[in-house]
Design a protein around this motif. Structure first.
Motif, PDB file in Angstrom:
ATOM      1  N   SER A 137       0.212   3.620  -7.191  1.00  0.00           N
ATOM      2  CA  SER A 137      -0.111   5.011  -6.849  1.00  0.00           C
ATOM      3  C   SER A 137       0.783   5.513  -5.719  1.00  0.00           C
ATOM      4  O   SER A 137       1.205   6.664  -5.720  1.00  0.00           O
ATOM      5  N   ARG A 196      11.746  10.772   0.538  1.00  0.00           N
ATOM      6  CA  ARG A 196      13.052  11.454   0.501  1.00  0.00           C
ATOM      7  C   ARG A 196      14.220  10.481   0.451  1.00  0.00           C
ATOM      8  O   ARG A 196      15.367  10.883   0.633  1.00  0.00           O
ATOM      9  N   ASP A 255       4.769  15.402 -14.284  1.00  0.00           N
ATOM     10  CA  ASP A 255       4.058  16.672 -14.482  1.00  0.00           C
ATOM     11  C   ASP A 255       4.039  17.073 -15.959  1.00  0.00           C
ATOM     12  O   ASP A 255       3.073  17.629 -16.453  1.00  0.00           O
TER      13      ASP A 255
END
Ligand code: COS
Length: 398
Positions: A137, A196, A255
């Motif tokens: 996760s 990042r 997504d």
């Protein structure tokens, strides 16, 4: 047994979605794939789905796809229908899309030309390698490291990318692991930069330093493996998307496919309901059929409503993405709600259907018994229910 397609009349869908829903059931019902060996079966499903044009929905038209863009509603309808007949067929289809999704979204024209048409034909099997033993996760906690090739060799700090990259680390629970022709692998390029500092790479099967032979056996058998990278050499032109842009690329890919996981859950739940109705109509007890009992009718009613609740969220999420409705955040939240609700509800529906079958429900070989195992991992993969709750909860608080 065929799935109802009445919901395709809802305003979420267009003619191309109704066309899939009309043609696919007959095709899926006619396939006779021996699924005793999941790896062989998966290859067979990819071959059939590819040669009969269904995998063309996994890529955009300019790369040999069926529709101008990757279309979430088409993916949902396809997965819902395939999962109704065979969860393994759905798996084989979905992994072609998920495994190549990052190339569709972030690949260079040369990368797209090299991989996407082959994915659409079923000539190359794709895989998405994100999870790690200690980073499921929590994606940003991944440890797999990609360093510029000359940098690792010489131990220096100069970071020219021209010499290519060396990957070291472990990925696990990788669907199509050991079967795939290529992996979209996410690795840390700036270990201190958290989310990042991750970059994606395309790694071909057989790359030196890649071991994909460690298969994982799961309750509903499908190809799954652990991948280890030991100084795995990757050429510079295999970097996928922007340097350190891998986290966003992974999230954008998820997504799209999270709503389609919800579609697969709907297909399994619809099949369980159909099995329950069929059984309740013919099973005699206490001088009447099981369906004559109000207790049974109440259960069937609850199952139908649970499916519809998941379905409406799923179709909304897919429609929002296809039509660019709302903000990016709103579309992510809609996909999270769909995935969470459809998979959780499907598990409940399948459990109720199994209970209705009594002892027959737990016999190996009963459709509800295999569905009971098939549905379980959908509540975990591509973001566990708890991750979806986090995404929704964070948005609600903002
Ligand atoms: N699309 C684009 N960008 C996104 C995004 C999305 N859907 N979600 C997050 N981002 C961006 C954020 O905007 C943020 O950007 P900045 O650094 O510019 O601010 C960055 O990514 C980090 O986002 P966030 O802080 O929300 O990341 P977290 O580390 O808190 O992780 C979760 C968020 C838990 C939601 C994420 O790690 C996740 O989805 N985990 C599940 C992974 C999964 O599905 N695994 C299964 C693998 S496939 S079987």
């Amino acid at each position: 047994m065929t799935p109802s397609i009445a919901h395709l009349a809802l305003p979420f869908f267009d003619a191309e979605h109704r066309d899939i829903a009309e043609r696919l059931p007959a095709w899926a019902a006619a396939q006779d794939v021996d699924e005793r060996d999941d790896r062989a079966a998966c290859r067979d499903w990819v071959r059939r789905l590819g040669s009969d044009g269904w995998l063309r929905y996994c890529v955009a038209a300019e790369h040999g796809g069926a529709l101008p863009q990757l279309d979430s509603r088409a993916l949902v309808v396809l997965r819902e229908t395939l999962a109704f007949y065979s969860p393994l067929a759905d798996f084989a289809f979905a992994m072609q899309g998920l495994g190549s999704g990052a190339i569709s979204l972030g690949g260079t024209p040369a990368q797209q030309a090299a991989y996407l048409p082959a994915v659409a034909r079923g000539d190359k099997i794709a895989a998405f390698a994100l999870s790690e033993p200690d980073a499921g996760s929590d994606v940003a906690a991944m440890k797999t490291r990609a360093a510029c090739a000359h940098q690792t060799g010489a131990g220096g700090t100069n970071s020219s990318e021209g010499a290519g990259w060396r990957l070291n680390g472990t990925k696990t629970w990788i669907s199509n692991g050991g079967l795939a022709d290529f992996y979209c692998v996410f690795a840390k390029t700036e270990p201190q930069a958290g989310s990042r500092g991750i970059t994606a790479f395309i790694v071909d099967k057989g790359a030196s330093g890649l071991d994909d032979s460690q298969h994982i056996h799961v309750m509903a058998p499908h190809p799954l493996a652990t991948l280890t990278f030991t100084d795995c050499a990757v050429p510079a032109d295999c970097k996928l998307g922007e340097l350190n842009g891998g986290f966003k690329l992974a999230m954008q890919t998820l997504d799209i496919f999270r709503a389609s996981v919800a579609g697969a859950a709907l297909g399994m739940a619809r099949r369980a309901l159909a099995e329950a109705i069929d059984y309740a109509r013919q099973r005699q007890m206490f001088g009447q059929t099981l369906a004559d009992f109000q207790l049974t009718q109440a259960k069937l009613g609850e199952m139908a409503a649970l499916i519809d609740a998941g379905a409406l969220l799923t179709y909304r999420a897919a429609w929002m993405r296809d039509t660019n409705h709302g903000s990016m955040k709103e579309r992510s939240v809609a996909a999270a709600m769909a995935k969470m609700t459809a998979t959780e509800n499907a598990q409940r529906v399948i459990d109720m259907a199994l209970q209705m079958h009594g002892g027959r429900g737990v016999e190996v070989g009963a459709k509800v018994e295999s569905l009971y195992r098939d549905i379980r991992s959908l509540r975990i993969y591509e973001g566990a229910t708890e991750v979806q709750q986090l995404i929704i909860g964070k948005a609600v608080l903002q």
